[in-house]
Scaffold this motif. Structure first.
Motif, short mmCIF file in Angstrom:
data_model
loop_
_atom_site.label_atom_id
_atom_site.label_comp_id
_atom_site.label_asym_id
_atom_site.label_seq_id
_atom_site.Cartn_x
_atom_site.Cartn_y
_atom_site.Cartn_z
N ALA A 114 1.55 34.28 78.12
CA ALA A 114 2.00 34.77 79.43
C ALA A 114 3.14 35.79 79.30
O ALA A 114 3.22 36.72 80.09
N ALA A 115 4.01 35.60 78.31
CA ALA A 115 5.13 36.52 78.09
C ALA A 115 5.41 36.57 76.58
O ALA A 115 6.38 36.00 76.09
N PRO A 116 4.56 37.25 75.81
CA PRO A 116 4.67 37.22 74.35
C PRO A 116 5.99 37.75 73.80
O PRO A 116 6.42 37.35 72.72
N TRP A 117 6.66 38.64 74.52
CA TRP A 117 7.94 39.19 74.06
C TRP A 117 9.00 38.10 73.93
O TRP A 117 9.95 38.24 73.17
N THR A 118 8.83 37.00 74.66
CA THR A 118 9.84 35.94 74.63
C THR A 118 9.88 35.20 73.30
O THR A 118 10.84 34.49 73.02
N VAL A 119 8.84 35.37 72.46
CA VAL A 119 8.87 34.77 71.13
C VAL A 119 10.09 35.29 70.37
O VAL A 119 10.74 34.54 69.64
N VAL A 120 10.45 36.56 70.58
CA VAL A 120 11.62 37.14 69.93
C VAL A 120 12.85 37.11 70.83
O VAL A 120 13.93 36.72 70.38
N THR A 121 12.71 37.49 72.09
CA THR A 121 13.90 37.55 72.95
C THR A 121 14.58 36.20 73.11
O THR A 121 15.81 36.13 73.20
N SER A 122 13.80 35.13 73.09
CA SER A 122 14.38 33.80 73.26
C SER A 122 15.31 33.42 72.10
O SER A 122 16.22 32.62 72.27
N VAL A 123 15.08 34.00 70.94
CA VAL A 123 15.93 33.71 69.78
C VAL A 123 17.35 34.21 70.04
O VAL A 123 18.34 33.55 69.68
N TYR A 124 17.48 35.34 70.69
CA TYR A 124 18.78 35.97 70.90
C TYR A 124 19.39 35.65 72.27
O TYR A 124 20.57 35.90 72.50
N ALA A 125 18.59 35.10 73.17
CA ALA A 125 19.08 34.72 74.50
C ALA A 125 19.69 33.32 74.43
O ALA A 125 19.33 32.52 73.56
N HIS A 126 20.61 33.03 75.33
CA HIS A 126 21.28 31.73 75.35
C HIS A 126 21.43 31.23 76.78
O HIS A 126 21.46 32.03 77.71
N ALA A 140 24.74 39.09 71.87
CA ALA A 140 25.65 39.48 72.96
C ALA A 140 24.99 40.49 73.89
O ALA A 140 25.10 40.39 75.12
N LEU A 141 24.27 41.46 73.32
CA LEU A 141 23.57 42.44 74.15
C LEU A 141 22.48 41.79 74.99
O LEU A 141 22.30 42.12 76.17
N VAL A 142 21.77 40.85 74.40
CA VAL A 142 20.75 40.13 75.16
C VAL A 142 21.43 39.30 76.25
O VAL A 142 20.92 39.19 77.37
N GLY A 143 22.60 38.76 75.95
CA GLY A 143 23.36 38.02 76.96
C GLY A 143 23.74 38.90 78.14
O GLY A 143 23.67 38.46 79.31
N GLY A 176 22.49 38.53 82.05
CA GLY A 176 23.34 38.57 83.23
C GLY A 176 22.80 39.51 84.28
O GLY A 176 22.77 39.18 85.47
N ALA A 177 22.34 40.68 83.84
CA ALA A 177 21.76 41.65 84.78
C ALA A 177 20.48 41.11 85.39
O ALA A 177 20.25 41.24 86.60
N LEU A 178 19.64 40.47 84.57
CA LEU A 178 18.40 39.89 85.09
C LEU A 178 18.67 38.75 86.06
O LEU A 178 17.94 38.57 87.03
N ARG A 179 19.71 38.00 85.79
CA ARG A 179 20.09 36.90 86.68
C ARG A 179 20.45 37.43 88.07
O ARG A 179 20.12 36.81 89.08
N LEU A 180 21.10 38.57 88.11
CA LEU A 180 21.51 39.17 89.40
C LEU A 180 20.32 39.53 90.28
O LEU A 180 20.43 39.53 91.50
#
Length: 186
Positions: A38-50, A12-15, A19-23
Motif C-alpha cells: 500500500a505504501a512501499p516507500w515506508t519500508v525505508v522512511t519508517s527506519v528514519y521516522a520516529h 532529524a530531517l525526516v522528523g 512535523g510538516a505532514l502532521r500539520l
C-alpha cells in the motif's frame, strides 16, 4: 563517526518532514504498516521516522554509542546500506509477525538497525571469533545461539508499545552479520 552523524541527520530531517505532514493531517504516511504494497516507500522512511522527539533521542543516543565502533570496520556506503537494510527487515518483521500475533500496528524508528549494529559488535569482535572458533559449533548451533541471544537482548527493552519483534530481528541480523564479517573492509 561521519556515517553515524549522517544517519542522525537523516532521522532529524525526516522528523522535520513528519512535523510538516502532521500539520496537514498526514502524520502516518511515513510509518510502515501492512499491507506493505500500500505504501512501499515506508519500508525505508519508517527506519528514519520516529514517534516522538524522545524516541529519536533514545535511538540517537544508542546509535552514537555503537555506530562509530562499527564505522571503524567498514566504509560509509556499507554502513548506510546496513542501517537501511536491517532497519527495513526489522520493521517488516514487526508488522508482519506482529500482525499475526495481535492487532496490526504501524512501526517507526531506528531501533531495529541500532540493535543490528550492537549485534554486529557483539558477534564480530576478536574475543567472540576466538570463542566460536574454539567451541567449534556447527552453523546450525551458532544460528540457534544467535536467536537466543537476540531474544535475551530484546528482553532488556520490553515495555508496552516497544517493537520487540523488530528489536529481536535487528539483533539477530547483526549477530549473523558480525559473525560473518559482512561489513568488514578487508
Amino acid at each position: 563517526m561521519r556515517a553515524t552523524l549522517e544517519t542522525l541527520a537523516a532521522a532529524a530531517l525526516v522528523g522535520i518532514a513528519q512535523g510538516a505532514l502532521r500539520l496537514v493531517g498526514l502524520a502516518g504516511t511515513l510509518a510502515l504498516s501492512t499491507p506493505l504494497s500500500a505504501a512501499p516507500w515506508t519500508v525505508v522512511t519508517s527506519v528514519y521516522a520516529h514517534g516522538s522527539i524522545g524516541h529519536l533521542l533514545a535511538n540517537g543516543l544508542v546509535l552514537l554509542l555503537v555506530g562509530p565502533l562499527v564505522e571503524r570496520r567498514t566504509n560509509r556506503l556499507r554502513f548506510h546500506a546496513f542501517v537501511a537494510t536491517t532497519g527495513a527487515l526489522a520493521g517488516i518483521a514487526q508488522v508482519t509477525v506482529g500482525g499475526l500475533l495481535g492487532p496490526p500496528a504501524a512501526v517507526l524508528g531506528l531501533s531495529g538497525a541500532v540493535f543490528a549494529l550492537g549485534g554486529y559488535l557483539l558477534a564480530g569482535n576478536v574475543v567472540s571469533a576466538t570463542l566460536f572458533d574454539r567451541l567449534r559449533l556447527s552453523a546450525r548451533a551458532q544460528f540457534a545461539l544467535f536467536g537466543l541471544a537476540a531474544v535475551v537482548l530484546t528482553a532488556t527493552t520490553a515495555a508496552p508499545g516497544v517493537a520487540l519483534i523488530a528489536h529481536a530481528t535487528g539483533a539477530f541480523c547483526g549477530l549473523v552479520a558480525g559473525r560473518t564479517g559482512l561489513l568488514d573492509v578487508r
